[in-house]
Design a protein around this motif. Sequence first.
Motif, short mmCIF file in Angstrom:
data_model
loop_
_atom_site.label_atom_id
_atom_site.label_comp_id
_atom_site.label_asym_id
_atom_site.label_seq_id
_atom_site.Cartn_x
_atom_site.Cartn_y
_atom_site.Cartn_z
N THR A 156 -91.19 27.21 60.84
CA THR A 156 -90.87 25.24 61.16
C THR A 156 -89.15 26.02 61.25
OG1 THR A 156 -90.52 23.18 61.07
CG2 THR A 156 -90.05 24.25 59.33
N SER A 157 -89.20 25.27 62.32
CA SER A 157 -87.01 25.42 62.33
C SER A 157 -86.44 23.64 62.07
CB SER A 157 -86.67 25.51 63.70
OG SER A 157 -87.18 24.72 64.69
N HIS A 158 -87.48 22.74 61.69
CA HIS A 158 -87.31 21.55 61.35
C HIS A 158 -87.11 21.36 59.72
CE1 HIS A 158 -88.64 17.24 60.60
NE2 HIS A 158 -88.25 16.80 62.38
N LEU A 159 -85.71 20.78 60.17
CA LEU A 159 -84.30 20.80 58.68
C LEU A 159 -85.50 20.17 57.74
CD1 LEU A 159 -82.68 21.44 57.07
CD2 LEU A 159 -81.59 19.78 58.08
N GLY A 160 -86.22 18.70 58.22
CA GLY A 160 -86.49 17.62 57.36
C GLY A 160 -88.18 18.20 56.80
N GLN A 206 -89.04 21.47 56.53
CA GLN A 206 -88.19 22.85 55.32
C GLN A 206 -87.16 22.15 53.80
OE1 GLN A 206 -84.52 24.19 57.64
NE2 GLN A 206 -86.01 25.75 59.17
N MET A 207 -86.59 21.60 53.91
CA MET A 207 -86.30 20.03 52.57
C MET A 207 -88.01 19.95 51.92
SD MET A 207 -82.72 18.55 54.39
CE MET A 207 -83.00 17.36 52.61
N LEU A 208 -88.68 19.17 52.47
CA LEU A 208 -89.84 19.15 52.31
C LEU A 208 -90.34 20.02 51.04
CD1 LEU A 208 -91.86 16.55 51.84
CD2 LEU A 208 -93.01 17.71 53.24
N ILE A 209 -89.90 21.31 52.05
CA ILE A 209 -91.64 22.67 52.08
C ILE A 209 -90.58 23.00 50.01
CG2 ILE A 209 -91.69 25.02 52.34
CD1 ILE A 209 -91.80 24.39 55.07
N LYS A 210 -89.33 23.12 50.65
CA LYS A 210 -89.11 22.87 49.34
C LYS A 210 -88.69 23.10 47.82
CE LYS A 210 -86.47 26.68 48.58
NZ LYS A 210 -87.04 27.63 48.26
N ARG A 211 -88.49 21.17 48.24
CA ARG A 211 -89.16 20.32 47.04
C ARG A 211 -90.02 20.73 46.31
NH1 ARG A 211 -90.77 15.59 46.74
NH2 ARG A 211 -90.82 15.16 48.98
N LEU A 212 -90.97 20.70 46.82
CA LEU A 212 -92.57 20.20 47.06
C LEU A 212 -92.58 21.92 46.23
CD1 LEU A 212 -94.63 18.43 49.23
CD2 LEU A 212 -94.15 17.60 47.28
N LYS A 271 -96.30 10.59 59.73
CA LYS A 271 -94.56 9.64 60.37
C LYS A 271 -94.47 10.74 60.79
CE LYS A 271 -90.17 7.94 58.73
NZ LYS A 271 -89.69 7.74 57.01
N TRP A 272 -93.77 11.48 60.94
CA TRP A 272 -93.49 12.85 61.75
C TRP A 272 -94.35 13.32 62.72
CZ3 TRP A 272 -88.45 10.99 62.31
CH2 TRP A 272 -88.19 10.39 61.44
N GLU A 273 -95.67 13.23 63.26
CA GLU A 273 -96.19 13.51 63.59
C GLU A 273 -95.82 14.08 65.22
OE1 GLU A 273 -100.49 13.49 65.44
OE2 GLU A 273 -100.36 11.83 64.40
N ASN A 309 -95.33 21.86 67.06
CA ASN A 309 -95.85 23.34 66.73
C ASN A 309 -96.07 22.93 65.61
OD1 ASN A 309 -94.68 26.39 66.73
ND2 ASN A 309 -93.79 26.08 65.54
N GLU A 310 -96.17 22.11 63.88
CA GLU A 310 -95.74 22.21 62.74
C GLU A 310 -97.59 22.13 62.56
OE1 GLU A 310 -93.51 21.23 63.98
OE2 GLU A 310 -91.77 22.63 62.81
#
Length: 71
Positions: A24-28, A30-36, A56-58, A63-64
């Motif tokens: 993904t290139s979607h910053l949000g 990427q942040m979710l992935i790292k946090r989880l 929420k962000w469908e 791409n994701e």
Amino acid sequence: MSLPASNSPVWGRLASGGLSRIQTSHLGTQMLIKRLELSKDPPATKATEIYSYFQKWERSLANEVAQLARL
């Protein structure tokens, strides 16, 4: 492509380490992935959070969402 149902096994696979396989290139996202990845929450809790996020962000995550079928 539409989002898998909330009871789909894909969410459990994502919560158990599959998130790192999503490109993904979607910053949000990427942040979710790292946090989880760093979270100590049980996989069921993570799976619910991942599903809610994708729901929420469908529209922004086409791409994701397409990658979910391959996980």
